[in-house]
Design an enzyme around this catalytic site. Structure first.
Site, mmCIF file in Angstrom:
data_model
loop_
_atom_site.group_PDB
_atom_site.id
_atom_site.type_symbol
_atom_site.label_atom_id
_atom_site.label_comp_id
_atom_site.label_asym_id
_atom_site.label_seq_id
_atom_site.Cartn_x
_atom_site.Cartn_y
_atom_site.Cartn_z
ATOM 1 N N GLY A 12 12.017 -26.025 8.715
ATOM 2 C CA GLY A 12 10.860 -26.224 9.586
ATOM 3 C C GLY A 12 9.785 -27.136 9.027
ATOM 4 N N ASN A 14 9.431 -30.199 9.720
ATOM 5 C CA ASN A 14 8.935 -30.982 10.864
ATOM 6 C C ASN A 14 7.975 -30.154 11.718
ATOM 7 O OD1 ASN A 14 9.989 -33.853 11.160
ATOM 8 N ND2 ASN A 14 11.834 -32.750 10.532
ATOM 9 N N ILE A 89 23.612 -26.816 20.685
ATOM 10 C CA ILE A 89 23.693 -27.765 21.811
ATOM 11 C C ILE A 89 23.077 -27.117 23.055
ATOM 12 C CG2 ILE A 89 25.341 -29.037 23.307
ATOM 13 C CD1 ILE A 89 25.246 -30.113 20.414
ATOM 14 N N LEU A 90 22.286 -27.902 23.773
ATOM 15 C CA LEU A 90 21.631 -27.388 24.975
ATOM 16 C C LEU A 90 22.429 -27.775 26.213
ATOM 17 C CD1 LEU A 90 17.969 -28.301 23.997
ATOM 18 C CD2 LEU A 90 19.127 -26.097 23.733
ATOM 19 N N ASN A 104 13.884 -34.909 20.579
ATOM 20 C CA ASN A 104 14.620 -34.514 19.373
ATOM 21 C C ASN A 104 14.310 -35.509 18.261
ATOM 22 O OD1 ASN A 104 16.717 -33.223 17.767
ATOM 23 N ND2 ASN A 104 17.965 -35.026 18.159
ATOM 24 N N HIS A 106 15.953 -37.166 14.838
ATOM 25 C CA HIS A 106 17.232 -37.329 14.134
ATOM 26 C C HIS A 106 16.995 -38.195 12.891
ATOM 27 C CE1 HIS A 106 21.540 -37.408 13.648
ATOM 28 N NE2 HIS A 106 21.422 -38.695 13.359
ATOM 29 N N ASP A 147 22.489 -37.012 20.897
ATOM 30 C CA ASP A 147 21.703 -38.116 20.314
ATOM 31 C C ASP A 147 21.797 -39.405 21.140
ATOM 32 O OD1 ASP A 147 21.099 -36.406 18.155
ATOM 33 O OD2 ASP A 147 22.851 -37.063 17.026
ATOM 34 N N GLU A 176 9.761 -38.901 9.064
ATOM 35 C CA GLU A 176 9.928 -37.932 10.160
ATOM 36 C C GLU A 176 8.616 -37.205 10.426
ATOM 37 O OE1 GLU A 176 13.365 -35.320 10.263
ATOM 38 O OE2 GLU A 176 14.390 -36.569 8.797
HETATM 39 C C1 GAR Z 1 15.455 -32.981 9.729
HETATM 40 O O1 GAR Z 1 15.770 -33.979 8.788
HETATM 41 C C2 GAR Z 1 15.902 -33.403 11.114
HETATM 42 O O2 GAR Z 1 15.788 -34.782 11.348
HETATM 43 C C3 GAR Z 1 17.349 -32.991 11.057
HETATM 44 O O3 GAR Z 1 17.348 -31.739 10.436
HETATM 45 C C4 GAR Z 1 16.280 -31.720 9.477
HETATM 46 C C5 GAR Z 1 15.462 -30.471 9.707
HETATM 47 O O4 GAR Z 1 14.505 -30.336 8.693
HETATM 48 N N1 GAR Z 1 17.929 -32.942 12.367
HETATM 49 C C6 GAR Z 1 19.172 -33.312 12.629
HETATM 50 O O5 GAR Z 1 19.944 -33.691 11.761
HETATM 51 C C7 GAR Z 1 19.574 -33.217 14.090
HETATM 52 N N2 GAR Z 1 20.758 -33.964 14.349
HETATM 53 P P1 GAR Z 1 13.276 -29.350 8.835
HETATM 54 O O6 GAR Z 1 13.845 -27.987 9.262
HETATM 55 O O7 GAR Z 1 12.680 -29.288 7.456
HETATM 56 O O8 GAR Z 1 12.325 -29.896 9.860
#
Ligand code: GAR
Length: 202
Positions: A12, A14, A89-90, A104, A106, A147, A176
């Site tokens: 989490g 992000n 997946i939604l 989303n 990525h 994606d 990010e």
């Molecule tokens: C992030 O790097 C995000 O971009 C990736 O998972 C990580 C979650 O980190 N998402 C994907 O790969 C989706 N395809 P976080 O839980 O620390 O935010």
């Protein structure tokens, strides 16, 4: 004020970037709920520490019904669903109900290193193996594909010869944490104009 739900499957960080941006008063929106598809993830802990409502829809229990449950929890309650490292997946019912209202993040420059089962560290391993000189992150609207939705924002980082997947992941994550709050802010200000795949910031 824009009301959002943030969906997580992991640490989490992000989600934290959104919380920090709200607390710094750079972003005006309200996190109505945080939903996880996994028990015991740190993302849920971060939300609880801030007094945000949390729901755990364990994918081992809910399976394909997760989407329906997310729809039940969010319909008429939030304006935007933010997938912040959410790995389930939604289904199309949720995507149709929230057309252009699910984003989303990525960790690559889409359309490279994305699609089914490309998530987390795997994405960076592929980028390193391929020998790309630049990577980055993408924030996009969610459509029925994986994606494949229209791209709102991308941020680029260099890939150095000595990089490992882990060092690249760290560099991309810094971007990010800027990109996701930025996009939510643009949406909250009504500045994201959608014309098919073409997104214009007005
Ligand atoms: C992030 O790097 C995000 O971009 C990736 O998972 C990580 C979650 O980190 N998402 C994907 O790969 C989706 N395809 P976080 O839980 O620390 O935010």
């Amino acid at each position: 004020m824009l009301k959002i739900a943030v969906l997580v499957s992991g640490s989490g960080s992000n989600l934290q970037s959104i919380i920090d941006s709200i607390e710094a008063q750079e972003l005006k929106c309200s996190i109505e709920m945080v939903i996880s598809d996994k028990e015991g993830v740190f993302g849920i802990e971060r939300a609880k520490q801030k007094g945000i409502k949390t729901y755990v829809l364990d994918k081992k229990i809910y399976g394909k019904e997760i989407s329906k449950e997310v729809l039940r929890l969010t319909e008429n309650k939030v304006d935007l669903i933010v997938l912040a490292g959410f790995l389930s997946i939604l289904d199309s019912e949720l995507i149709t109900s929230f057309k252009n209202k699910i984003i989303n993040i990525h960790p690559s420059l889409i359309p490279s290193f994305c699609g089914p089962s490309m998530y987390g560290i795997k994405v960076h391993e592929k980028a390193i193996d391929y020998g790309v000189k630049f990577s980055g992150c993408t924030v996009h609207f969610v459509d029925e594909g994986t994606d494949t939705g229209a791209i709102i924002c991308q941020k680029v980082v260099p890939v150095h010869p000595e990089d490992t997947a882990e060092s690249l992941q760290k560099r991309v994550l810094v971007e990010e944490h800027k990109a996701l709050p930025e996009v939510i802010k643009l949406i909250s200000e009504g500045r994201v104009k959608v014309d098919g795949r073409k997104i214009t910031i007005i």
